[in-house]
Design an enzyme around this catalytic site. Structure first.
Site, PDB file in Angstrom:
ATOM      1  N   ASN A 116      21.915 -19.461  -4.571  1.00 43.96           N
ATOM      2  CA  ASN A 116      23.212 -20.094  -4.804  1.00 43.96           C
ATOM      3  C   ASN A 116      23.074 -21.588  -5.088  1.00 43.96           C
ATOM      4  O   ASN A 116      22.157 -22.238  -4.594  1.00 43.96           O
ATOM      5  CB  ASN A 116      24.134 -19.887  -3.602  1.00 43.96           C
ATOM      6  CG  ASN A 116      24.507 -18.427  -3.434  1.00 43.96           C
ATOM      7  OD1 ASN A 116      24.270 -17.632  -4.337  1.00 43.96           O
ATOM      8  ND2 ASN A 116      25.068 -18.078  -2.299  1.00 43.96           N
ATOM      9  N   ASP A 118      25.797 -23.602  -4.514  1.00 47.68           N
ATOM     10  CA  ASP A 118      27.046 -24.144  -3.968  1.00 47.68           C
ATOM     11  C   ASP A 118      26.916 -25.120  -2.787  1.00 47.68           C
ATOM     12  O   ASP A 118      27.914 -25.655  -2.319  1.00 47.68           O
ATOM     13  CB  ASP A 118      27.991 -23.003  -3.572  1.00 47.68           C
ATOM     14  CG  ASP A 118      27.377 -22.033  -2.554  1.00 47.68           C
ATOM     15  OD1 ASP A 118      26.507 -22.458  -1.773  1.00 47.68           O
ATOM     16  OD2 ASP A 118      27.785 -20.858  -2.537  1.00 47.68           O
ATOM     17  N   HIS A 133      17.545 -21.861  -7.452  1.00 45.22           N
ATOM     18  CA  HIS A 133      18.154 -22.158  -8.761  1.00 45.22           C
ATOM     19  C   HIS A 133      18.773 -23.550  -8.818  1.00 45.22           C
ATOM     20  O   HIS A 133      19.672 -23.805  -9.610  1.00 45.22           O
ATOM     21  CB  HIS A 133      19.223 -21.095  -9.085  1.00 45.22           C
ATOM     22  CG  HIS A 133      18.647 -19.733  -9.343  1.00 45.22           C
ATOM     23  ND1 HIS A 133      19.319 -18.561  -9.075  1.00 45.22           N
ATOM     24  CD2 HIS A 133      17.449 -19.343  -9.839  1.00 45.22           C
ATOM     25  CE1 HIS A 133      18.556 -17.524  -9.407  1.00 45.22           C
ATOM     26  NE2 HIS A 133      17.418 -17.975  -9.860  1.00 45.22           N
ATOM     27  N   SER A 226      22.448  -8.707  -5.450  1.00 44.74           N
ATOM     28  CA  SER A 226      22.225  -7.389  -6.038  1.00 44.74           C
ATOM     29  C   SER A 226      20.756  -7.199  -6.442  1.00 44.74           C
ATOM     30  O   SER A 226      20.336  -6.091  -6.747  1.00 44.74           O
ATOM     31  CB  SER A 226      23.144  -7.189  -7.236  1.00 44.74           C
ATOM     32  OG  SER A 226      22.954  -8.236  -8.154  1.00 44.74           O
TER      33      SER A 226
HETATM   34  P1  NAD Z   1      25.486 -10.685  -7.769  1.00 45.43           P
HETATM   35  O1  NAD Z   1      26.861 -11.071  -8.230  1.00 45.43           O
HETATM   36  O2  NAD Z   1      24.595  -9.997  -8.724  1.00 45.43           O
HETATM   37  O3  NAD Z   1      25.603  -9.766  -6.455  1.00 45.43           O
HETATM   38  C1  NAD Z   1      26.441 -10.097  -5.378  1.00 45.43           C
HETATM   39  C2  NAD Z   1      26.102  -9.179  -4.225  1.00 45.43           C
HETATM   40  O4  NAD Z   1      26.865  -9.567  -3.101  1.00 45.43           O
HETATM   41  C3  NAD Z   1      26.421  -7.694  -4.486  1.00 45.43           C
HETATM   42  O5  NAD Z   1      25.327  -6.926  -4.027  1.00 45.43           O
HETATM   43  C4  NAD Z   1      27.671  -7.436  -3.623  1.00 45.43           C
HETATM   44  O6  NAD Z   1      27.699  -6.094  -3.104  1.00 45.43           O
HETATM   45  C5  NAD Z   1      27.463  -8.431  -2.512  1.00 45.43           C
HETATM   46  N1  NAD Z   1      28.691  -8.895  -1.854  1.00 45.43           N
HETATM   47  C6  NAD Z   1      29.880  -9.234  -2.379  1.00 45.43           C
HETATM   48  N2  NAD Z   1      30.722  -9.665  -1.430  1.00 45.43           N
HETATM   49  C7  NAD Z   1      30.045  -9.627  -0.265  1.00 45.43           C
HETATM   50  C8  NAD Z   1      30.355  -9.965   1.085  1.00 45.43           C
HETATM   51  N3  NAD Z   1      31.562 -10.436   1.430  1.00 45.43           N
HETATM   52  N4  NAD Z   1      29.397  -9.798   2.030  1.00 45.43           N
HETATM   53  C9  NAD Z   1      28.165  -9.288   1.696  1.00 45.43           C
HETATM   54  N5  NAD Z   1      27.827  -8.959   0.449  1.00 45.43           N
HETATM   55  C10 NAD Z   1      28.742  -9.143  -0.531  1.00 45.43           C
HETATM   56  O7  NAD Z   1      24.855 -12.036  -7.188  1.00 45.43           O
HETATM   57  P2  NAD Z   1      23.353 -12.503  -7.133  1.00 45.43           P
HETATM   58  O8  NAD Z   1      22.461 -11.358  -6.840  1.00 45.43           O
HETATM   59  O9  NAD Z   1      23.336 -13.674  -6.234  1.00 45.43           O
HETATM   60  O10 NAD Z   1      22.991 -12.962  -8.632  1.00 45.43           O
HETATM   61  C11 NAD Z   1      23.823 -13.796  -9.424  1.00 45.43           C
HETATM   62  C12 NAD Z   1      23.260 -15.190  -9.749  1.00 45.43           C
HETATM   63  O11 NAD Z   1      24.365 -16.109  -9.917  1.00 45.43           O
HETATM   64  C13 NAD Z   1      22.443 -15.800  -8.644  1.00 45.43           C
HETATM   65  O12 NAD Z   1      21.552 -16.723  -9.171  1.00 45.43           O
HETATM   66  C14 NAD Z   1      23.524 -16.490  -7.813  1.00 45.43           C
HETATM   67  O13 NAD Z   1      23.062 -17.409  -6.935  1.00 45.43           O
HETATM   68  C15 NAD Z   1      24.381 -17.100  -8.900  1.00 45.43           C
HETATM   69  N6  NAD Z   1      25.753 -17.330  -8.361  1.00 45.43           N
HETATM   70  C16 NAD Z   1      25.894 -18.302  -7.407  1.00 45.43           C
HETATM   71  C17 NAD Z   1      27.127 -18.522  -6.823  1.00 45.43           C
HETATM   72  C18 NAD Z   1      27.225 -19.564  -5.766  1.00 45.43           C
HETATM   73  O14 NAD Z   1      26.503 -20.563  -5.801  1.00 45.43           O
HETATM   74  N7  NAD Z   1      28.062 -19.345  -4.764  1.00 45.43           N
HETATM   75  C19 NAD Z   1      28.253 -17.769  -7.221  1.00 45.43           C
HETATM   76  C20 NAD Z   1      28.073 -16.808  -8.207  1.00 45.43           C
HETATM   77  C21 NAD Z   1      26.800 -16.580  -8.773  1.00 45.43           C
END
Ligand code: NAD
Length: 281
Positions: A116, A118, A133, A226
């Site tokens: 993340n 954030d 990242h 995921s």
């Molecule tokens: P992804 O969107 O592919 O997967 C999210 C996962 O979180 C899923 O497996 C889902 O089942 C699970 N999930 C959703 N809500 C949940 C909850 N309340 N409690 C537990 N699990 C929950 O995300 P990813 O695998 O992190 O890959 C996406 C890329 O984009 C990464 O590099 C990620 O860090 C980035 N991203 C970052 C942010 C952030 O900084 N907050 C936000 C969105 C995407």
């Protein structure tokens, strides 16, 4: 007894049993690390990128594409500030981030490797964080590499300007006209957020530190990812290959669930991690 209530009780019992198993595993492990993704921040109000309600419904994936960033710099910066930076900077850590920070303070958790951007793990008080990242707290000049903080690149006037752009998907042309792309105060070149864009390599330090932790770890907790973004997705696989145990907390099954996960805890990260934290006391 009503069949539905019976089924719900059975699900709850299995979940509690698995949480107990996870706590026992954490207690007997010597080098526990956490690997987090977008799901850990969902309960802080930050949507994941993909799927229903995801960020990609508002912005195209292009905003994280390096070629697009240089070719359409003003469009890219505008969308990033509006849809990513402002909402992310407003978000607060939830019980999942806090539990991880508390488990670290007890000396149990050695590091959090996060995908993340954030900054919520540090806001929750975690110390040893590897930002695989990058993150939105650092911005760099693309020429002289001078480092800036968010407030130095996006001032009050820009934030006020963007407040009036209430439209979710379409850009307000008048506001866009007035928006200025941040430029380096020393050399005048374009400033770039220090997050890893598509086509960019993972920073060497983050890559090496993450792989070192994974090599040393006998127990890794996957939280809210995921497992489809590489090379980050390899980290749990390294631990599994070295015979370490994999605990997974995800709302839905992931790439790991039926392949390398030993204990699957399905549900919200905040509730499950808060329970684990309490049971470790
Ligand atoms: P992804 O969107 O592919 O997967 C999210 C996962 O979180 C899923 O497996 C889902 O089942 C699970 N999930 C959703 N809500 C949940 C909850 N309340 N409690 C537990 N699990 C929950 O995300 P990813 O695998 O992190 O890959 C996406 C890329 O984009 C990464 O590099 C990620 O860090 C980035 N991203 C970052 C942010 C952030 O900084 N907050 C936000 C969105 C995407």
């Amino acid at each position: 007894m009503d069949k539905n209530i019976h089924e719900i009780n059975e699900v709850d019992n299995n979940k509690n049993e698995n949480i107990t198993k996870a706590v026992e595993q954490i207690k007997k492990s010597k080098y526990v690390i956490a690997f987090t993704g977008a799901g850990v921040s969902v309960e802080s109000g930050i949507p994941p990128f993909r799927g229903e309600g995801g960020l990609y419904e508002k912005v195209s994936e292009n905003v994280f594409d390096l070629d697009y960033f240089y070719a359409k710099n003003k469009d890219c910066w505008y969308m990033l500030v509006k849809h990513i930076f402002i909402p992310l900077l407003k978000a607060k850590p939830n019980l999942a981030h806090i539990a991880l920070s508390e488990i670290e303070k007890k000396g149990i958790l050695k590091a959090v490797i996060t995908q993340n951007i954030d900054t919520l793990h540090e806001k929750a008080g975690s110390n040893n964080i590897i930002k695989f990242h990058g993150s939105i707290d650092i911005f760099k000049c693309t020429k002289c590499m001078k480092i800036y903080r968010f407030e130095q690149v996006i001032g009050e006037s820009t934030l006020n300007l963007l407040k009036d752009d209430k439209n979710d998907v379409i850009i307000d042309k008048n506001i866009f006209e007035k928006f200025e792309v941040p430029r380096c105060k020393s050399c005048g070149a374009i400033i770039k957020p220090d997050i890893v864009f598509f086509k960019e390599p993972i920073p060497e330090k983050a890559l090496n530190e993450s792989f070192n932790h994974a090599q040393n770890s006998d127990c890794l907790i996957i939280i809210g990812t995921s497992g489809v973004v590489y090379p980050a997705a390899m980290i749990p696989q390294i631990v599994h290959r070295n015979k370490g145990k994999i605990i997974e907390i995800n709302k839905e099954p992931s790439e790991y669930t039926n392949t390398i996960t030993d204990i699957f805890l399905q549900g919200n990260a905040s509730e499950i991690l808060h329970n684990i934290q309490n049971l470790l006391n």
